[in-house]
Design a protein around this motif. Structure first.
Motif, mmCIF file in Angstrom:
data_model
loop_
_atom_site.group_PDB
_atom_site.id
_atom_site.type_symbol
_atom_site.label_atom_id
_atom_site.label_comp_id
_atom_site.label_asym_id
_atom_site.label_seq_id
_atom_site.Cartn_x
_atom_site.Cartn_y
_atom_site.Cartn_z
ATOM 1 N N GLN A 195 0.957 -1.119 0.149
ATOM 2 C CA GLN A 195 0.004 0.020 0.050
ATOM 3 C C GLN A 195 0.938 1.287 0.020
ATOM 4 O OE1 GLN A 195 -2.800 0.007 3.318
ATOM 5 N NE2 GLN A 195 -4.234 1.315 1.989
ATOM 6 N N LEU A 196 1.843 1.278 0.966
ATOM 7 C CA LEU A 196 2.779 2.354 0.914
ATOM 8 C C LEU A 196 3.478 2.792 -0.459
ATOM 9 C CD1 LEU A 196 4.496 2.024 4.335
ATOM 10 C CD2 LEU A 196 2.825 3.678 3.592
ATOM 11 N N ILE A 197 4.042 1.544 -1.095
ATOM 12 C CA ILE A 197 4.686 1.899 -2.292
ATOM 13 C C ILE A 197 3.728 2.455 -3.344
ATOM 14 C CG2 ILE A 197 5.910 0.459 -4.000
ATOM 15 C CD1 ILE A 197 7.390 -0.744 -1.897
ATOM 16 N N ALA A 198 2.521 1.519 -3.515
ATOM 17 C CA ALA A 198 1.485 2.238 -4.335
ATOM 18 C C ALA A 198 1.222 3.514 -4.322
ATOM 19 C CB ALA A 198 0.227 1.321 -4.169
ATOM 20 N N ASN A 199 0.990 4.003 -2.976
ATOM 21 C CA ASN A 199 0.474 5.561 -2.820
ATOM 22 C C ASN A 199 1.898 6.449 -3.380
ATOM 23 O OD1 ASN A 199 -1.801 5.025 -1.878
ATOM 24 N ND2 ASN A 199 -1.080 5.107 0.234
ATOM 25 N N VAL B 158 1.790 -3.261 -8.205
ATOM 26 C CA VAL B 158 2.628 -3.400 -7.134
ATOM 27 C C VAL B 158 2.343 -4.764 -6.323
ATOM 28 C CG1 VAL B 158 3.237 -2.421 -4.766
ATOM 29 C CG2 VAL B 158 2.734 -0.771 -6.891
ATOM 30 N N VAL B 159 3.252 -5.825 -6.474
ATOM 31 C CA VAL B 159 2.881 -7.062 -6.094
ATOM 32 C C VAL B 159 3.778 -7.322 -4.861
ATOM 33 C CG1 VAL B 159 3.217 -9.490 -6.920
ATOM 34 C CG2 VAL B 159 2.462 -7.830 -8.564
ATOM 35 N N GLY B 160 3.026 -7.945 -3.795
ATOM 36 C CA GLY B 160 3.760 -8.396 -2.423
ATOM 37 C C GLY B 160 4.144 -9.658 -2.404
ATOM 38 N N GLU C 279 -2.993 -2.276 -8.144
ATOM 39 C CA GLU C 279 -2.664 -1.633 -9.515
ATOM 40 C C GLU C 279 -2.783 -0.127 -9.350
ATOM 41 O OE1 GLU C 279 -3.957 -4.986 -12.628
ATOM 42 O OE2 GLU C 279 -5.016 -3.131 -12.723
ATOM 43 N N VAL C 280 -1.908 0.399 -10.006
ATOM 44 C CA VAL C 280 -1.718 2.103 -10.056
ATOM 45 C C VAL C 280 -2.248 2.256 -11.465
ATOM 46 C CG1 VAL C 280 -0.540 3.984 -9.690
ATOM 47 C CG2 VAL C 280 0.012 2.268 -8.290
ATOM 48 N N SER D 167 -4.748 6.982 -16.585
ATOM 49 C CA SER D 167 -5.329 7.135 -17.949
ATOM 50 C C SER D 167 -4.489 8.048 -19.108
ATOM 51 C CB SER D 167 -6.581 8.142 -17.564
ATOM 52 O OG SER D 167 -6.342 9.445 -17.355
ATOM 53 N N VAL D 168 -5.081 8.098 -20.312
ATOM 54 C CA VAL D 168 -4.152 8.736 -21.249
ATOM 55 C C VAL D 168 -4.074 10.178 -20.994
ATOM 56 C CG1 VAL D 168 -4.424 9.452 -23.772
ATOM 57 C CG2 VAL D 168 -5.151 7.062 -23.020
ATOM 58 N N LEU D 169 -5.064 10.679 -20.082
ATOM 59 C CA LEU D 169 -4.906 12.162 -19.666
ATOM 60 C C LEU D 169 -3.919 12.283 -18.520
ATOM 61 C CD1 LEU D 169 -8.569 13.336 -20.264
ATOM 62 C CD2 LEU D 169 -6.511 13.948 -21.689
ATOM 63 N N GLY D 170 -3.385 11.069 -17.666
ATOM 64 C CA GLY D 170 -2.494 11.252 -16.740
ATOM 65 C C GLY D 170 -2.798 11.086 -15.374
ATOM 66 N N ARG D 171 -4.558 10.885 -15.441
ATOM 67 C CA ARG D 171 -5.127 10.728 -14.116
ATOM 68 C C ARG D 171 -4.753 9.766 -13.306
ATOM 69 N NH1 ARG D 171 -9.599 14.856 -13.944
ATOM 70 N NH2 ARG D 171 -9.105 15.982 -15.937
ATOM 71 N N VAL D 172 -4.477 9.479 -12.191
ATOM 72 C CA VAL D 172 -3.924 8.302 -11.590
ATOM 73 C C VAL D 172 -5.050 7.611 -10.415
ATOM 74 C CG1 VAL D 172 -2.345 7.338 -9.920
ATOM 75 C CG2 VAL D 172 -1.703 9.054 -11.331
ATOM 76 N N LEU D 173 -5.128 6.132 -10.466
ATOM 77 C CA LEU D 173 -6.296 5.538 -9.735
ATOM 78 C C LEU D 173 -5.587 4.147 -9.019
ATOM 79 C CD1 LEU D 173 -9.181 4.823 -8.953
ATOM 80 C CD2 LEU D 173 -9.260 3.761 -11.105
ATOM 81 N N ILE D 174 -5.615 4.062 -7.851
ATOM 82 C CA ILE D 174 -5.229 3.007 -7.226
ATOM 83 C C ILE D 174 -6.470 1.853 -7.035
ATOM 84 C CG2 ILE D 174 -4.075 1.996 -5.054
ATOM 85 C CD1 ILE D 174 -2.437 4.472 -4.901
#
Length: 187
Positions: free
Chosen positions: A46-50, A154-156, A163-164, A167-174
């Protein structure tokens, strides 16, 4: 005389009582250790994904501020996963396995992050990622240059995956690909 011997006797634990306490503690630790290891691995994922999510937003913003091709180069080996945020001046990306401050040769290094394999967490892009360079580029007006990975996993080593997505516009979602990561929306 008998009364005096009982009064002078020292109170304490017998060897059997001490062994029972040690055995009970051993059982409790044997049960609790796997849970603690799982909890630590889940938290690291979770920390690395953030951190990756924040760094993707930073790379995107630097692309807009500098109005130059800016992005991230990912690399993986047996000993680590890593990435470098850079301003591209040369055709090839930086080599984050070299470490912070010396990862780029011809590009401007903004930040290098290394995730040692000993942490039990690794980054996965696409199907085969070990050893090869993968670039994620931002250009004005802050769109991702294709081809770009749609998700960075991000795999433990204890089975936790986030998954991080970008989008093509650069928006980030976890998100959680299997929906089992508590507190994170499923993908």
């Amino acid at each position: 005389m008998l009364v005096q011997m009982n009064a002078s006797r020292i109170k304490g634990l017998s060897l059997i009582e001490l062994l029972v306490v040690v055995a009970v503690l051993g059982i409790v630790l044997a049960v609790a250790t796997p849970s603690l290891t799982d909890l630590m691995n889940k938290r690291r994922v979770q920390l690395i994904a953030n951190e990756l999510s924040t760094d993707l937003a930073y790379a995107r913003s630097e692309g807009g501020l500098r109005n130059k091709r800016t992005g991230m180069t990912f690399r993986s080996s047996d000993t680590m996963s890593c990435y470098t945020i850079q301003v591209f001046l040369a055709a090839r990306g930086c080599d984050c396995t070299k470490g912070a401050g010396v990862a780029c040769d011809g590009n401007i290094e903004l930040r290098t992050t290394q995730i040692p394999s000993l942490t039990g967490v690794s980054l996965v892009l696409g199907d085969a990622f070990v050893g090869e360079f993968k670039n994620l580029d931002f250009t004005a007006p802050l769109r991702i240059v294709e081809p770009a990975p749609s998700a960075i996993r991000v795999v433990g080593n204890r089975g936790y995956i986030l998954e991080v997505r970008i989008s093509v516009l650069g928006r980030v979602l976890i998100c959680s690909p299997d929906g089992k990561f508590g507190g994170v929306q499923p993908c």
